[in-house]
Design a protein around this motif. Structure first.
Motif, PDB file in Angstrom:
ATOM      1  N   ASN A  58       0.756  -1.073  -0.141  1.00  0.00           N
ATOM      2  CA  ASN A  58       0.038  -0.070   0.149  1.00  0.00           C
ATOM      3  C   ASN A  58       0.920   1.207  -0.034  1.00  0.00           C
ATOM      4  OD1 ASN A  58      -2.440  -1.367   0.153  1.00  0.00           O
ATOM      5  ND2 ASN A  58      -2.402  -1.610   2.376  1.00  0.00           N
ATOM      6  N   LEU A  59       0.947   2.023  -0.929  1.00  0.00           N
ATOM      7  CA  LEU A  59       1.572   3.251  -1.210  1.00  0.00           C
ATOM      8  C   LEU A  59       0.664   4.576  -1.383  1.00  0.00           C
ATOM      9  CD1 LEU A  59       3.965   2.068  -3.899  1.00  0.00           C
ATOM     10  CD2 LEU A  59       4.647   2.160  -1.490  1.00  0.00           C
ATOM     11  N   VAL A  60       1.287   5.625  -0.792  1.00  0.00           N
ATOM     12  CA  VAL A  60       0.496   7.031  -1.137  1.00  0.00           C
ATOM     13  C   VAL A  60       1.272   7.615  -2.108  1.00  0.00           C
ATOM     14  CG1 VAL A  60       1.176   7.842   0.901  1.00  0.00           C
ATOM     15  CG2 VAL A  60      -0.789   8.592  -0.039  1.00  0.00           C
ATOM     16  N   THR A  61       0.780   8.550  -3.071  1.00  0.00           N
ATOM     17  CA  THR A  61       1.383   9.233  -3.808  1.00  0.00           C
ATOM     18  C   THR A  61       0.869  10.813  -3.582  1.00  0.00           C
ATOM     19  OG1 THR A  61       2.090   7.691  -5.463  1.00  0.00           O
ATOM     20  CG2 THR A  61       2.382   9.899  -6.105  1.00  0.00           C
ATOM     21  N   PHE A  62       1.604  11.833  -3.331  1.00  0.00           N
ATOM     22  CA  PHE A  62       1.007  13.147  -3.399  1.00  0.00           C
ATOM     23  C   PHE A  62       1.793  14.044  -4.579  1.00  0.00           C
ATOM     24  CE2 PHE A  62       1.292  11.588   1.030  1.00  0.00           C
ATOM     25  CZ  PHE A  62       0.013  12.269   1.637  1.00  0.00           C
ATOM     26  N   PHE A  63       1.098  14.997  -5.207  1.00  0.00           N
ATOM     27  CA  PHE A  63       1.556  15.634  -6.317  1.00  0.00           C
ATOM     28  C   PHE A  63       1.110  17.072  -5.906  1.00  0.00           C
ATOM     29  CE2 PHE A  63      -1.667  13.731  -8.355  1.00  0.00           C
ATOM     30  CZ  PHE A  63      -2.158  14.703  -9.170  1.00  0.00           C
ATOM     31  N   THR A  64       1.975  18.274  -5.984  1.00  0.00           N
ATOM     32  CA  THR A  64       1.260  19.391  -6.088  1.00  0.00           C
ATOM     33  C   THR A  64       2.102  20.471  -6.518  1.00  0.00           C
ATOM     34  OG1 THR A  64       0.697  21.063  -4.231  1.00  0.00           O
ATOM     35  CG2 THR A  64       2.779  19.773  -3.834  1.00  0.00           C
ATOM     36  N   ILE A  65       1.743  21.619  -7.006  1.00  0.00           N
ATOM     37  CA  ILE A  65       2.450  22.825  -7.427  1.00  0.00           C
ATOM     38  C   ILE A  65       2.862  23.714  -6.166  1.00  0.00           C
ATOM     39  CG2 ILE A  65       2.410  24.647  -9.045  1.00  0.00           C
ATOM     40  CD1 ILE A  65       2.080  21.514 -10.153  1.00  0.00           C
TER      41      ILE A  65
END
Length: 102
Positions: A58-65
């Motif tokens: 189980n992984l979590v990926t975040f992305f943001t500017i």
């Protein structure tokens, strides 16, 4: 402006959220993903970072500017985390944004 992409095992979700909070990142996207390693290579007895054998992680990926200063500060915090906790299961990438439409 930069795009930050960070991936971690589920156990490090709060740590990533803490880094964002410390840098006043008020908006980000979050995805829950399954990491699977099907290379067929013999695994180390404790598995690898991405997955253990063919069983998904189980992984979590975040992305943001974010702005350049926030990007630098978050990467510095993540680097320090890796020094303090060598088994820290967080990976992060900064991508330059050349063009955008908002």
């Amino acid at each position: 402006m930069k795009m930050l992409v960070a991936t971690a095992v589920e156990e490090y979700r709060e740590k990533l959220e803490q880094f964002f909070s410390e840098q006043n990142v008020s908006f980000y996207n979050e995805l829950e993903v399954k990491g699977v390693d099907k290379t067929g290579k013999k695994q180390h007895r404790v598995g690898n970072w991405f997955s253990y054998n063919e069983h998904p992680y189980n992984l979590v990926t975040f992305f943001t500017i974010i702005d350049d200063e926030q990007a630098d500060n978050i990467m510095e915090s993540l680097s320090q985390c890796k020094v303090e906790m060598p088994n820290c299961k967080i990976r992060a990438y900064i991508l330059n944004i050349e063009k955008s439409i908002q």
